[in-house]
Design an enzyme around this catalytic site. Structure first.
Site, PDB file in Angstrom:
ATOM      1  N   GLU A  56       0.822  -1.210   0.000  1.00  0.00           N
ATOM      2  CA  GLU A  56       0.000   0.000   0.000  1.00  0.00           C
ATOM      3  C   GLU A  56       0.856   1.259   0.000  1.00  0.00           C
ATOM      4  O   GLU A  56       0.578   2.204  -0.736  1.00  0.00           O
ATOM      5  CB  GLU A  56      -0.909   0.042   1.240  1.00  0.00           C
ATOM      6  CG  GLU A  56      -1.879  -1.108   1.342  1.00  0.00           C
ATOM      7  CD  GLU A  56      -1.396  -2.241   2.215  1.00  0.00           C
ATOM      8  OE1 GLU A  56      -2.219  -2.819   2.933  1.00  0.00           O
ATOM      9  OE2 GLU A  56      -0.191  -2.562   2.165  1.00  0.00           O
ATOM     10  N   CYS A  84      -2.923  -3.008   7.373  1.00  0.00           N
ATOM     11  CA  CYS A  84      -2.506  -2.959   8.773  1.00  0.00           C
ATOM     12  C   CYS A  84      -2.711  -1.536   9.306  1.00  0.00           C
ATOM     13  O   CYS A  84      -3.083  -0.629   8.557  1.00  0.00           O
ATOM     14  CB  CYS A  84      -1.034  -3.362   8.899  1.00  0.00           C
ATOM     15  SG  CYS A  84       0.118  -2.141   8.213  1.00  0.00           S
ATOM     16  N   CYS A  87      -0.597   1.139   7.400  1.00  0.00           N
ATOM     17  CA  CYS A  87      -1.130   1.455   6.078  1.00  0.00           C
ATOM     18  C   CYS A  87      -2.457   2.195   6.183  1.00  0.00           C
ATOM     19  O   CYS A  87      -2.722   3.102   5.387  1.00  0.00           O
ATOM     20  CB  CYS A  87      -1.257   0.187   5.250  1.00  0.00           C
ATOM     21  SG  CYS A  87       0.365  -0.526   4.845  1.00  0.00           S
TER      22      CYS A  87
END
Length: 167
Positions: A56, A84, A87
């Site tokens: 990402e 996560c 990100c």
């Protein structure tokens, strides 16, 4: 979910396959604006020895360079695995309004699995998200990778044969 979402998630899966071939955890991402990919990324944590080299973040950086602005308004981020917390923070900071992901990440997901970052009251930016797009393909690629990795640790000569499954 629509045909465009499926098509762009397939592009994210292609990025994940590139990561797989580099012995990286196979996660891929693309950033789309006006039906065009403006940023691509796949995991490069092992290659770069960088804990922040998530798919990402790489796609977001490329998209920002592509349009010459850190604000990625009017875009959608497609990623094969639920983002996560790091990100998710980058998505918020870059003003991406929509995220589409494949598989949930029960151990590290920050949207629906462990945390619900985008649903936090008081944030100055709203992100709409949808999961489960090409979920099975995303999950299968990850399972194949970790199976091959375990086999490589036990029988290095067998791991290469397992890698052919992603072609």
């Amino acid at each position: 979910m629509n045909d465009k979402d499926i098509a762009f998630m397939r592009e994210a899966l292609n990025e994940a396959k590139i990561a797989y071939r580099k012995d990286e955890v196979p996660i891929g991402a693309v950033v789309v604006r006006d039906s065009k990919i403006i940023g691509r990324g796949h995991n490069l944590r092992e290659s770069l020895k960088d804990p922040t080299a998530h798919a990402e973040l790489i796609a977001i950086r490329e998209a920002s360079r592509s349009i010459g602005d850190w604000r990625l308004e009017d875009t959608t981020l497609y990623v094969t695995l639920e983002p996560c917390i790091m990100c998710a923070g980058a998505i918020l900071l870059s003003r991406i309004p929509r995220v589409v992901f494949g598989a949930e990440d029960k151990k590290g997901g920050a949207l629906v699995s462990l945390l619900h970052v985008f649903d936090t009251p008081g944030l100055n930016h709203k992100v709409v998200y949808e999961g489960g797009v090409l979920e099975e393909e995303s999950r299968r690629l990850l399972k194949e990778f970790f199976k091959a990795l375990r086999n490589k640790e036990k029988w290095p000569s067998l791991a290469e044969g397992a890698r052919l499954e992603i072609e």
